[in-house]
Design a protein around this motif. Structure first.
Motif, PDB file in Angstrom:
ATOM      1  N   LEU B  91      71.629  -0.165  41.009  1.00  0.00           N
ATOM      2  CA  LEU B  91      70.506  -0.992  40.573  1.00  0.00           C
ATOM      3  C   LEU B  91      69.532  -1.229  41.707  1.00  0.00           C
ATOM      4  CD1 LEU B  91      72.338  -1.266  38.172  1.00  0.00           C
ATOM      5  CD2 LEU B  91      71.858  -3.713  38.087  1.00  0.00           C
ATOM      6  N   ARG B  92      68.257  -1.365  41.364  1.00  0.00           N
ATOM      7  CA  ARG B  92      67.248  -1.601  42.405  1.00  0.00           C
ATOM      8  C   ARG B  92      67.444  -2.993  42.989  1.00  0.00           C
ATOM      9  NH1 ARG B  92      62.405  -0.227  41.541  1.00  0.00           N
ATOM     10  NH2 ARG B  92      62.661   1.133  39.745  1.00  0.00           N
ATOM     11  N   GLU B  93      67.097  -3.110  44.247  1.00  0.00           N
ATOM     12  CA  GLU B  93      67.329  -4.369  44.939  1.00  0.00           C
ATOM     13  C   GLU B  93      66.354  -5.449  44.481  1.00  0.00           C
ATOM     14  OE1 GLU B  93      67.246  -3.816  49.111  1.00  0.00           O
ATOM     15  OE2 GLU B  93      67.957  -5.849  49.546  1.00  0.00           O
ATOM     16  N   ASP B  94      65.150  -5.007  44.122  1.00  0.00           N
ATOM     17  CA  ASP B  94      64.124  -5.991  43.766  1.00  0.00           C
ATOM     18  C   ASP B  94      64.057  -6.256  42.252  1.00  0.00           C
ATOM     19  OD1 ASP B  94      63.283  -3.484  43.154  1.00  0.00           O
ATOM     20  OD2 ASP B  94      61.248  -3.689  43.960  1.00  0.00           O
ATOM     21  N   GLY B  95      65.127  -5.895  41.518  1.00  0.00           N
ATOM     22  CA  GLY B  95      65.144  -6.191  40.085  1.00  0.00           C
ATOM     23  C   GLY B  95      65.278  -7.695  39.857  1.00  0.00           C
ATOM     24  N   ARG B  96      64.340  -8.266  39.095  1.00  0.00           N
ATOM     25  CA  ARG B  96      64.372  -9.725  38.873  1.00  0.00           C
ATOM     26  C   ARG B  96      64.166 -10.035  37.394  1.00  0.00           C
ATOM     27  NH1 ARG B  96      65.959  -9.512  43.064  1.00  0.00           N
ATOM     28  NH2 ARG B  96      65.408 -10.472  45.049  1.00  0.00           N
ATOM     29  N   TRP B  97      64.803 -11.102  36.931  1.00  0.00           N
ATOM     30  CA  TRP B  97      64.497 -11.651  35.616  1.00  0.00           C
ATOM     31  C   TRP B  97      63.189 -12.422  35.695  1.00  0.00           C
ATOM     32  CZ3 TRP B  97      67.065 -10.040  31.503  1.00  0.00           C
ATOM     33  CH2 TRP B  97      68.349  -9.500  31.689  1.00  0.00           C
ATOM     34  N   SER B  98      62.631 -12.726  34.538  1.00  0.00           N
ATOM     35  CA  SER B  98      61.329 -13.385  34.541  1.00  0.00           C
ATOM     36  C   SER B  98      61.391 -14.815  35.085  1.00  0.00           C
ATOM     37  CB  SER B  98      60.710 -13.375  33.137  1.00  0.00           C
ATOM     38  OG  SER B  98      61.617 -13.888  32.193  1.00  0.00           O
ATOM     39  N   ASN B  99      62.611 -15.340  35.289  1.00  0.00           N
ATOM     40  CA  ASN B  99      62.708 -16.662  35.935  1.00  0.00           C
ATOM     41  C   ASN B  99      63.022 -16.527  37.421  1.00  0.00           C
ATOM     42  OD1 ASN B  99      65.346 -15.864  35.928  1.00  0.00           O
ATOM     43  ND2 ASN B  99      66.161 -17.746  35.005  1.00  0.00           N
ATOM     44  N   GLY B 100      63.064 -15.283  37.924  1.00  0.00           N
ATOM     45  CA  GLY B 100      63.301 -15.082  39.348  1.00  0.00           C
ATOM     46  C   GLY B 100      64.731 -14.719  39.716  1.00  0.00           C
ATOM     47  N   ASP B 101      65.684 -14.906  38.794  1.00  0.00           N
ATOM     48  CA  ASP B 101      67.076 -14.533  39.086  1.00  0.00           C
ATOM     49  C   ASP B 101      67.179 -13.025  39.291  1.00  0.00           C
ATOM     50  OD1 ASP B 101      67.657 -17.142  38.629  1.00  0.00           O
ATOM     51  OD2 ASP B 101      68.756 -16.837  36.755  1.00  0.00           O
ATOM     52  N   PRO B 102      68.079 -12.570  40.164  1.00  0.00           N
ATOM     53  CA  PRO B 102      68.251 -11.124  40.329  1.00  0.00           C
ATOM     54  C   PRO B 102      68.918 -10.494  39.102  1.00  0.00           C
ATOM     55  CG  PRO B 102      69.812 -12.331  41.692  1.00  0.00           C
ATOM     56  CD  PRO B 102      68.899 -13.356  41.096  1.00  0.00           C
ATOM     57  N   VAL B 103      68.532  -9.281  38.777  1.00  0.00           N
ATOM     58  CA  VAL B 103      69.168  -8.520  37.705  1.00  0.00           C
ATOM     59  C   VAL B 103      70.396  -7.830  38.306  1.00  0.00           C
ATOM     60  CG1 VAL B 103      68.909  -6.608  36.084  1.00  0.00           C
ATOM     61  CG2 VAL B 103      66.964  -8.112  36.550  1.00  0.00           C
ATOM     62  N   THR B 104      71.570  -8.128  37.755  1.00  0.00           N
ATOM     63  CA  THR B 104      72.785  -7.564  38.334  1.00  0.00           C
ATOM     64  C   THR B 104      73.509  -6.670  37.337  1.00  0.00           C
ATOM     65  OG1 THR B 104      74.288  -9.288  37.556  1.00  0.00           O
ATOM     66  CG2 THR B 104      73.111  -9.720  39.628  1.00  0.00           C
ATOM     67  N   ALA B 105      74.481  -5.941  37.843  1.00  0.00           N
ATOM     68  CA  ALA B 105      75.297  -5.060  36.997  1.00  0.00           C
ATOM     69  C   ALA B 105      76.031  -5.888  35.942  1.00  0.00           C
ATOM     70  CB  ALA B 105      76.280  -4.288  37.857  1.00  0.00           C
ATOM     71  N   HIS B 106      76.362  -7.135  36.295  1.00  0.00           N
ATOM     72  CA  HIS B 106      77.082  -7.992  35.344  1.00  0.00           C
ATOM     73  C   HIS B 106      76.233  -8.290  34.104  1.00  0.00           C
ATOM     74  CE1 HIS B 106      80.055  -8.601  38.480  1.00  0.00           C
ATOM     75  NE2 HIS B 106      79.060  -8.833  39.312  1.00  0.00           N
ATOM     76  N   ASP B 107      74.902  -8.331  34.288  1.00  0.00           N
ATOM     77  CA  ASP B 107      74.016  -8.583  33.145  1.00  0.00           C
ATOM     78  C   ASP B 107      74.099  -7.452  32.124  1.00  0.00           C
ATOM     79  OD1 ASP B 107      73.150 -10.931  34.365  1.00  0.00           O
ATOM     80  OD2 ASP B 107      71.550  -9.895  35.458  1.00  0.00           O
ATOM     81  N   PHE B 108      74.315  -6.232  32.627  1.00  0.00           N
ATOM     82  CA  PHE B 108      74.464  -5.097  31.709  1.00  0.00           C
ATOM     83  C   PHE B 108      75.825  -5.150  31.015  1.00  0.00           C
ATOM     84  CE2 PHE B 108      70.934  -3.573  34.202  1.00  0.00           C
ATOM     85  CZ  PHE B 108      70.173  -2.882  33.263  1.00  0.00           C
ATOM     86  N   VAL B 109      76.855  -5.493  31.783  1.00  0.00           N
ATOM     87  CA  VAL B 109      78.190  -5.578  31.184  1.00  0.00           C
ATOM     88  C   VAL B 109      78.184  -6.643  30.081  1.00  0.00           C
ATOM     89  CG1 VAL B 109      80.610  -6.146  31.628  1.00  0.00           C
ATOM     90  CG2 VAL B 109      79.306  -4.816  33.306  1.00  0.00           C
ATOM     91  N   TYR B 110      77.597  -7.784  30.392  1.00  0.00           N
ATOM     92  CA  TYR B 110      77.527  -8.867  29.409  1.00  0.00           C
ATOM     93  C   TYR B 110      76.801  -8.408  28.142  1.00  0.00           C
ATOM     94  CZ  TYR B 110      75.825 -13.112  27.139  1.00  0.00           C
ATOM     95  OH  TYR B 110      75.506 -14.076  26.217  1.00  0.00           O
ATOM     96  N   ALA B 111      75.661  -7.717  28.343  1.00  0.00           N
ATOM     97  CA  ALA B 111      74.852  -7.290  27.199  1.00  0.00           C
ATOM     98  C   ALA B 111      75.609  -6.263  26.351  1.00  0.00           C
ATOM     99  CB  ALA B 111      73.527  -6.708  27.685  1.00  0.00           C
ATOM    100  N   PHE B 112      76.263  -5.302  27.004  1.00  0.00           N
ATOM    101  CA  PHE B 112      77.001  -4.295  26.233  1.00  0.00           C
ATOM    102  C   PHE B 112      78.136  -4.958  25.447  1.00  0.00           C
ATOM    103  CE2 PHE B 112      76.022   0.283  27.415  1.00  0.00           C
ATOM    104  CZ  PHE B 112      74.779   0.004  27.942  1.00  0.00           C
ATOM    105  N   HIS B 113      78.836  -5.894  26.073  1.00  0.00           N
ATOM    106  CA  HIS B 113      79.909  -6.599  25.359  1.00  0.00           C
ATOM    107  C   HIS B 113      79.365  -7.315  24.141  1.00  0.00           C
ATOM    108  CE1 HIS B 113      82.922  -6.898  28.969  1.00  0.00           C
ATOM    109  NE2 HIS B 113      82.704  -5.656  28.558  1.00  0.00           N
ATOM    110  N   ARG B 114      78.259  -8.016  24.340  1.00  0.00           N
ATOM    111  CA  ARG B 114      77.696  -8.774  23.219  1.00  0.00           C
ATOM    112  C   ARG B 114      77.222  -7.834  22.120  1.00  0.00           C
ATOM    113  NH1 ARG B 114      72.428 -10.553  21.696  1.00  0.00           N
ATOM    114  NH2 ARG B 114      72.441 -12.545  20.584  1.00  0.00           N
ATOM    115  N   GLY B 115      76.567  -6.744  22.502  1.00  0.00           N
ATOM    116  CA  GLY B 115      76.018  -5.830  21.505  1.00  0.00           C
ATOM    117  C   GLY B 115      77.089  -5.198  20.635  1.00  0.00           C
ATOM    118  N   LEU B 116      78.276  -5.025  21.185  1.00  0.00           N
ATOM    119  CA  LEU B 116      79.340  -4.354  20.435  1.00  0.00           C
ATOM    120  C   LEU B 116      80.279  -5.344  19.745  1.00  0.00           C
ATOM    121  CD1 LEU B 116      80.083  -1.615  23.091  1.00  0.00           C
ATOM    122  CD2 LEU B 116      79.065  -1.252  20.842  1.00  0.00           C
ATOM    123  N   ASP B 117      80.222  -6.590  20.134  1.00  0.00           N
ATOM    124  CA  ASP B 117      81.085  -7.614  19.560  1.00  0.00           C
ATOM    125  C   ASP B 117      80.854  -7.697  18.045  1.00  0.00           C
ATOM    126  OD1 ASP B 117      82.411  -9.870  18.800  1.00  0.00           O
ATOM    127  OD2 ASP B 117      81.754 -11.072  20.530  1.00  0.00           O
TER     128      ASP B 117
END
Lengths: 305, 531
Positions: B91-117
């Protein structure tokens, strides 16, 4: 009068229950469901969707659940607009539909009644012919034809008014006019007919005989009596404006609730259709009651004791 | 390693495309967007209108350039294991959410889990099935999400394990089902997380306003990694269900880009606004499905071929549909990645030769003047479908003497009839989910369930698609898919009629718009000049 109103309201409850029951089972009878689309989803995905919206339960159980929710004022989540509840959609859209409808109604009454009275008083003159000619056209041409022509001429060619959307008063002019036109026409014709009849009535002859001016006779006596058929027509006119708004809101891109009627049914958005049906049923019952309560003010022969 | 070569190509594409458009500061863009979004929740939506908006609000591991080519998104690079089943994203180092939080690999894991639940009940969950164990999670067999093939190795390293090498996997990652989610805002707002003010995304824009049935307004996300190259100040999306009215709003300058054009006004547009009219091939095909599970089409290939030959597609597209559609002699459209278009032999013939062949095959199938075929065409309510059905019915009648009746059904009724196979000939359309031949061909696998609405079944076809799915060599895979389509076209369970095109009106002051087969136009690459 209060006991009359209370009785009318009490008798409305079973009516609404019947409306809910019929609407609930009718929309379920229609083939297809809310989640059918061009791309068929795998069966396990369909099953998850049905479970999430309780569509896997027997129909009677769903009906009981729905009725329970409605009694607590909850219309459920929309099946199609999945980020909103039906109550939210109605609460957002209704004020806009109401502004549109009430403006159109007022416009229709004011213009229709004046034009009709004018035509009656100037019977068989050029102005009578003109008013009635326009009125006939207004009744004959549906508003889904009139509206695009108005937007093309006033919105695109002359760029005087916005073509679509909702915001300032500018946005309201064309849709209100398009919605009111057929009602103006009908009200003008009704008024002309009843005014002609009233002008021949005994009490008008009496008024004239006791020396009242023509102006006072018409405004003080004839108009009140001539308004009665128009008043009775307000119920159907409301229904006409509501169904008209289904088309007008769609054409002008107005975020009201009229379009949910048709869209909801086409999308098999069960909860949204039910919400709109219940909402309009209640609204029409209340409006009819209001008209009936107003009647004695215009016609002394009618009393609700 | 295939990943590196592709990255070089992507980098090159990025450099030319970003240099291309005049990046003007400021401006509002007003876009017709077809329908009111059913949802902005990346896991609940399924339509094009929603995807257009979500593409501005979120960014997946892989993003799309102005011409829809794949470019690095939230991931700046990735490695692919030699067997093609394990993807490691950095992941890129400067990836940020619109509130300033960093975008992390965990955000993708969370999203994939939710999408398949199963509890999420996402209608597009199946698009993630290439991910290991995804299908088992959706169908409820696997409750423990830890076994799903997606893992955060650290905050900036994400590993995705697939069931099989999936050639189109990177393209698939541009789908909204593969976007990341900002967990804290979902947990805080529950089902209201997509409302303006609540929604936190990692895309180039954020949600400023959402008035259902009126508009959606986006403003730039100041934390976006490429924010300095985003030119627009505001992006407005309008639901425009009535194409006639959309055109009027466009002509009144209330819209800068139209979602579609009214088919009955195409001549006027070409005459008067030709410079603003865009017509480009799309990843979709309009076709007639034949019910191969029942008479008269079951086991009757000559009859199916005869009906296909008898349709004059040039006349249909030139005189009936008239919007630049491309006559179709294959099922997979032209321009699909890693694929050479296959065509039915008779594409090269003139129509009279086709007619002769049609008559011969019709006779071979056992029909003739004294024994005419009686057939019903099912289509959903639409003027366009009706005109086409009448024309095709007339062609069949005139050439072969087929007795044709038309059955018109309202959309949802039609879908139910189609899925129950209560039809003989059914009007159909298919838009690819991703830019790969597989999205067209896997519809007709014999085990595809109701998706295979014709009931087509051929073991040789199934075998080729299954081996293609396991193949890591792109050239070998392509050959298998192409052979599968040739078998499919020869069996003729469908009659391809034309390939869709996308049609837009675009004002001269809109810059950076590049027509492409996916009809994807991220707002971050668009700008408007003074007008």
């Amino acid at each position: 009068m209060f006991s009359y109103a209370a009785r009318r309201l009490a008798s409305a409850v079973p009516t609404i229950l019947v409306v809910i029951t019929i609407a609930f089972f009718m929309i379920r009878l229609a083939p297809g469901g809310p989640f059918d689309q061009e791309r068929q989803v795998p069966p396990e995905v369909a099953a998850n969707l049905e479970r999430a919206y309780h569509l896997d339960e027997p129909l009677t159980a769903q009906f009981v659940r729905y009725l329970g929710n409605v009694l607590t004022g909850e219309f459920g989540p929309s099946f199609r607009y999945r980020d909103f509840s039906v109550s939210e959609l109605l609460a957002d859209g209704f004020p806009i539909s109401m502004q549109l409808g009430v403006s159109a109604m007022i416009l229709a009454i004011v213009i229709g009644f004046s034009a009709g009275s004018l035509a009656a008083l100037r019977r068989n003159t050029a102005s009578d012919m003109a008013v009635m000619g326009v009125a006939m056209t207004g009744i004959a041409v549906p508003n889904f034809v009139v509206a695009p022509i108005m937007t093309l001429v006033l919105g695109v060619w002359f760029a005087l008014l916005p073509v679509g959307g909702w915001g300032g008063i500018n946005h309201a002019i064309l849709p209100v006019l398009a919605l009111a036109l057929p009602q103006i026409a009908t009200i003008a014709r009704l008024t002309r007919g009843s005014m002609l009849e009233v002008l021949r009535a005994d009490f008008i002859r009496t008024a004239r005989a006791k020396g009242l001016s023509e102006y006072a006779t018409v405004t003080g006596h004839a108009m009140r009596a001539a308004a009665l058929p128009v008043l009775s027509y307000l119920g159907p006119a409301t229904a006409g404006i509501i169904t008209g708004s289904v088309v007008i809101e769609q054409i002008f891109g107005i975020p009201g609730i009229g379009r949910y009627f048709v869209q909801g049914a086409l999308n098999r958005d069960y909860t949204l259709v039910m919400g709109v049906v219940i909402f309009y049923a209640v609204l029409i019952i209340l409006l009819n009651l209001v008209v009936d309560l107003l009647y004695p003010l215009f016609d002394p022969r009618v009393r609700h004791d | 390693m295939p990943g590196t070569a592709r990255q070089l190509l992507l980098g090159f594409l990025v450099s030319i495309t970003i240099g291309a458009g005049p990046a003007l500061a400021g401006g509002e863009l007003h876009l017709g967007n077809g329908a009111e979004p059913e949802s902005l929740d990346i896991h609940l939506s399924s339509g094009v209108a929603e995807a257009n908006i979500q593409r501005d609000l979120f960014e997946g591991l892989i993003a799309e350039g102005p011409d829809a080519s794949l470019i690095p998104g939230a991931a700046e690079s990735w490695d692919i294991s030699p067997d093609g089943t394990v993807y490691t994203f950095h992941l890129r180092e400067d990836g940020r959410w619109s509130n300033g939080d960093p975008v992390t690999a965990h955000d993708f894991v969370y999203a994939f889990h939710r999408g398949l639940d199963p509890a999420t009940a996402g209608s597009y969950a199946f698009i993630l099935y290439p991910v290991k164990n995804a299908e088992a999670v959706v169908n409820g067999e696997m409750i423990a999400l830890g076994n799903l093939g997606i893992k955060a190795l650290d905050d900036r390293t994400l590993e995705i394990t697939l069931n099989a090498p999936t050639a189109y996997f990177l393209d698939m990652l541009t789908h909204h089902m593969a976007y990341p989610l900002h967990r804290p805002s979902l947990e805080e707002h529950g089902s209201a997380w997509t409302r303006a003010g609540n929604l936190v995304g990692n895309g180039a824009f954020t949600l400023a306003e959402w008035v259902p049935q009126s508009h959606i307004k986006l403003v730039p996300n100041p934390h976006f990694h490429d924010a300095e190259n985003v030119a627009l100040d505001e992006v407005w999306y309008y639901p425009t269900e009535d194409e006639g009215q959309e055109l009027q709003r466009y002509r009144a300058d209330e819209l800068d880009v139209s979602y579609d054009i009214p088919a009955d006004q195409i001549e006027w547009i070409v005459e008067n606004l030709n410079d603003e009219y865009r017509n480009f091939p799309y990843l979709g095909v309009y076709y007639y499905g034949l019910n191969t599970t029942a008479a008269p089409f079951a086991d009757n290939v000559p009859l199916r071929q005869a009906l296909s030959l008898a349709i004059n597609r040039e006349i249909l597209t030139q005189s009936i549909t008239r919007a630049g559609e491309i006559p179709a002699y294959s099922f997979v459209p032209p321009g699909v990645a890693y694929y050479q278009q296959q065509t039915m032999d008779f594409e090269a013939w003139d129509q009279s030769a086709r007619n002769d062949a049609a008559r011969a095959l019709y006779a071979e199938a056992g029909y003739g003047e004294d024994n005419p075929l009686e057939i019903e065409i099912l289509y959903n309510t639409s003027d366009n479908h009706k005109k086409i059905a009448i024309a095709i019915g007339a062609m069949w009648k005139q050439l072969l003497g087929v007795e044709v009746t038309l059955r018109n059904e309202e959309w949802k009724v039609y879908l139910a009839s189609r899925d129950e196979k209560a039809y003989q000939v059914v009007r159909s359309g298919w838009i690819g989910d991703y830019n790969d031949a597989n999205t067209f061909l896997d519809l007709f696998l014999s085990d595809a369930g109701t998706m295979n609405s014709t009931g087509y079944s051929n073991p040789a076809y199934d075998a080729l698609l299954k081996s293609a799915a396991m193949e890591t060599d792109m050239v070998a895979r392509q050959a298998m898919l192409e052979e599968a389509e040739r078998i499919f076209l020869a069996d003729a369970p469908v009659i391809p009629i034309y390939f869709y095109t996308t049609q837009h009106m675009i004002k001269p002051w809109v810059h950076g718009w590049v027509d492409n087969i996916k009809d994807v136009h991220p707002s971050r690459f668009l700008s408007v000049s003074e007008h």
